[in-house]
Design a protein around this motif. Structure first.
Motif, PDB file in Angstrom:
ATOM      1  N   ASN A 449      12.067  49.379 -13.157  1.00 25.41           N
ATOM      2  CA  ASN A 449      13.430  49.738 -12.764  1.00 25.41           C
ATOM      3  C   ASN A 449      13.502  50.746 -11.623  1.00 25.41           C
ATOM      4  O   ASN A 449      14.596  51.039 -11.142  1.00 25.41           O
ATOM      5  CB  ASN A 449      14.191  50.309 -13.964  1.00 25.41           C
ATOM      6  CG  ASN A 449      14.425  49.269 -15.038  1.00 25.41           C
ATOM      7  OD1 ASN A 449      14.917  48.183 -14.751  1.00 25.41           O
ATOM      8  ND2 ASN A 449      14.046  49.596 -16.272  1.00 25.41           N
ATOM      9  N   ARG A 450      12.347  51.298 -11.178  1.00 30.22           N
ATOM     10  CA  ARG A 450      12.388  52.314 -10.131  1.00 30.22           C
ATOM     11  C   ARG A 450      11.259  52.084  -9.131  1.00 30.22           C
ATOM     12  O   ARG A 450      10.185  51.593  -9.487  1.00 30.22           O
ATOM     13  CB  ARG A 450      12.244  53.716 -10.717  1.00 30.22           C
ATOM     14  CG  ARG A 450      13.454  54.206 -11.492  1.00 30.22           C
ATOM     15  CD  ARG A 450      13.234  55.621 -12.010  1.00 30.22           C
ATOM     16  NE  ARG A 450      12.014  55.709 -12.806  1.00 30.22           N
ATOM     17  CZ  ARG A 450      11.082  56.642 -12.640  1.00 30.22           C
ATOM     18  NH1 ARG A 450      11.217  57.556 -11.702  1.00 30.22           N
ATOM     19  NH2 ARG A 450      10.011  56.665 -13.411  1.00 30.22           N
ATOM     20  N   ASN A 469      16.802  53.205  -7.936  1.00 26.98           N
ATOM     21  CA  ASN A 469      16.807  52.322  -9.096  1.00 26.98           C
ATOM     22  C   ASN A 469      16.942  50.871  -8.625  1.00 26.98           C
ATOM     23  O   ASN A 469      17.402  50.596  -7.510  1.00 26.98           O
ATOM     24  CB  ASN A 469      17.969  52.658 -10.026  1.00 26.98           C
ATOM     25  CG  ASN A 469      17.843  54.042 -10.626  1.00 26.98           C
ATOM     26  OD1 ASN A 469      16.788  54.406 -11.151  1.00 26.98           O
ATOM     27  ND2 ASN A 469      18.912  54.828 -10.526  1.00 26.98           N
ATOM     28  N   TYR A 475      17.894  57.446  -7.116  1.00 27.44           N
ATOM     29  CA  TYR A 475      17.288  58.241  -8.185  1.00 27.44           C
ATOM     30  C   TYR A 475      16.881  59.608  -7.627  1.00 27.44           C
ATOM     31  O   TYR A 475      17.136  60.641  -8.242  1.00 27.44           O
ATOM     32  CB  TYR A 475      16.073  57.502  -8.760  1.00 27.44           C
ATOM     33  CG  TYR A 475      15.435  58.195  -9.936  1.00 27.44           C
ATOM     34  CD1 TYR A 475      15.930  58.011 -11.223  1.00 27.44           C
ATOM     35  CD2 TYR A 475      14.334  59.037  -9.756  1.00 27.44           C
ATOM     36  CE1 TYR A 475      15.342  58.654 -12.307  1.00 27.44           C
ATOM     37  CE2 TYR A 475      13.738  59.680 -10.833  1.00 27.44           C
ATOM     38  CZ  TYR A 475      14.247  59.490 -12.105  1.00 27.44           C
ATOM     39  OH  TYR A 475      13.666  60.130 -13.175  1.00 27.44           O
TER      40      TYR A 475
END
Length: 512
Positions: A449-450, A469, A475
């Protein structure tokens, strides 16, 4: 003194003459030329034996006119209103004589005129094809026997002759457009009278919500009355009509079909959509073609497989209600690629399938492409020059693509599924990155997710990174690692666990 009756009578007469003048003899007299006269006509007032100091007074129903100090003889007068008038002759306050007359409104009723109709005429000079021409004949009033007359109708290419008794009205249906001549002859073929009329095609005008008009050209239709009741509607999604012209022509077919096919050419005004052509169109009911230009917001929601670029124009068409063999659309290009969504939801104005590139186009030039009843969504795409690109996986099914858009001088990324479906639309990381090189951007994954993206900003000579993200949200905001990196244009990032990564770059001023 003895009483003398004769002397008494003479004295009485003298006394009376001194005190009671007889019939204005000492003042003068007046007379008028008529007792009644029309308003606006002239009457003559005669004045006889008037003293120089006499005064002539004319009294109308609403005014009085006085003539002073004149040697009266004949006075002309024109009454201006209807009513009773009096003419009075005065002298030193004494009424010498008077006369009356009346002025009346003149009855100007014109004599009735009688008109004899022509021997031959039509009720109009121009007819729409399909209308009946009413030919009126009146030979009896001109001394001709209806049984001894011949009526010919000449259309140039054809001639028709009527030999029946010609003393009434004939209904004639012209078979085609053009100019027609009516010729009335006697039995010796001597010309008695001629007349003419013309027959034209119908022109149908459809009112627009924008108050403009739509022109329907049926000049290429042999029998336009077949479709005279058909409504032609080309409407936007919001219900407003387009400003357009539509020309119909019949498709060449064997024989004379009961229901011919048509070729339709629709030219649209005020749009990058210039022309729509439909071949072998069957018109059985109303002609309705939904056509819509996509709004700016709808264009933003278009997701293609292209790495970078902009949608410049987009439109949707819904020809499913029409029966035609093939269609062609002509556009004025604003991008350099044409894309199509075959699975288009016209009501929602969105693509429920995939966008696929159709062809390259040249901005500013018109181009034409084929379509059919299942091709409703189109978009023009302006692609960008990508000089640096980097990819990193996000789990098993997704991946992020980071790139430098050299056309628009920006660093951006997108997220896709491995089947090519776009998950996250273009997210701009740096909108003023300047020119790029092949190693100007790098990307590496922390977890599904990152990911971290590093890039070189030639506009400021910075080497920077940021963490995002998968859905495109930030983020960790941008951090400039080196603000004096020079012109190296080379960076690299590598994550070695879920929280740490290595950032490398070439510092051109320090040569390290």
């Amino acid at each position: 003194m003895d009483f003398n009756p004769l002397l008494f009578a003479a004295a009485l007469i003298i006394f009376s003459a001194l005190n009671f003048p007889i019939a204005f003899a000492s003042c003068g007299q007046v007379s008028v030329s008529n007792d009644k006269i029309a308003v606006g006509s002239q009457i003559i007032i005669n004045v006889i034996d008037a003293e120089p100091s006499a005064e002539l007074v004319i009294n109308s129903p609403s005014n009085s006119y006085r003539l002073l100090g004149e040697a009266f003889s004949q006075v002309p007068f024109v009454p201006k209103e209807a009513g009773s008038y009096s003419v009075e002759l005065w002298n030193s306050g004494t009424l010498c004589d008077s006369r009356n007359f009346t002025a009346e409104e003149e009855n100007l009723k014109e004599p009735e005129k009688t008109f004899k109709p022509l021997i031959l005429w039509t009720d109009k000079r121009e007819y729409i094809l399909g209308e009946s021409v009413l030919i009126h004949l009146n030979p009896s009033d001109y001394g001709y026997s209806p049984q001894n007359l011949i009526l010919k109708i000449d259309s140039g290419a054809e001639s028709y002759t009527f030999l029946d008794s010609l003393n009434s009205t004939i209904a004639y249906y012209p078979p085609h457009t053009g100019n027609y001549t009516l010729v009335l002859l006697d039995t010796s073929t001597s010309l008695i009278w001629n007349s003419s009329f013309s027959v034209v095609l119908p022109e149908v005008y459809i009112p627009q919500a924008s108050s403009s008009q739509v022109r329907i050209d049926l000049s290429g239709v042999e029998n336009p009355e077949r479709i005279s009741n058909v409504r032609f509607i080309i409407r936007r999604k919001n219900g407003k009509e387009w400003n357009y012209s539509l020309k119909l022509s019949e498709e060449n077919q064997q024989g004379i079909p009961a229901e011919p096919d048509y070729n339709a050419t629709i030219e649209i005004s005020g749009s990058f959509i210039k022309k729509i052509e439909l071949k072998k169109l069957k018109i059985r009911d109303d002609f309705e073609l939904p056509l819509n230009e996509l709004s700016v917001e709808s264009i933003k929601n278009i997701k293609t497989q292209a790495i970078s670029g902009n949608i410049t124009n987009a439109f949707s068409i819904n020809p499913a209600m029409l029966n035609f063999s093939e269609g062609y659309i002509t556009l004025n290009a604003s991008g350099n690629e044409l894309w199509k969504c075959a699975d288009w939801d016209y009501d929602a104005q969105s693509c429920i399938g995939d966008w696929k590139k159709q062809q390259d186009i040249v901005p500013g030039q018109e181009y034409t492409f084929y379509f059919n009843s299942t091709d409703p969504g189109y978009a023009e795409f302006s692609t960008a020059n990508i000089t640096s690109i980097a990819v990193t996986p996000l789990g098993e099914d997704n991946f992020a693509v980071a790139y430098c858009d050299d056309t628009n001088d920006r660093i951006a990324f997108k997220v896709y599924r491995t089947n090519g479906t776009l998950i996250t639309s273009e997210t701009v990381v740096d909108s003023t990155a300047g020119a790029c090189d092949y190693n100007s951007v790098s990307v590496s994954t922390f977890d599904p997710n990152r990911f971290v993206i590093g890039w070189y900003d030639s506009g400021s000579s910075y080497a920077s990174f940021a963490v995002y993200n998968k859905n495109g949200t930030v983020y960790t905001s941008r951090i400039d690692v080196d603000t004096t990196a020079g012109t190296s244009m080379s960076v690299s990032v590598s994550a070695f666990n879920s929280t740490a990564f290595v950032f490398g770059w070439y510092d051109q001023p320090d040569l390290d």
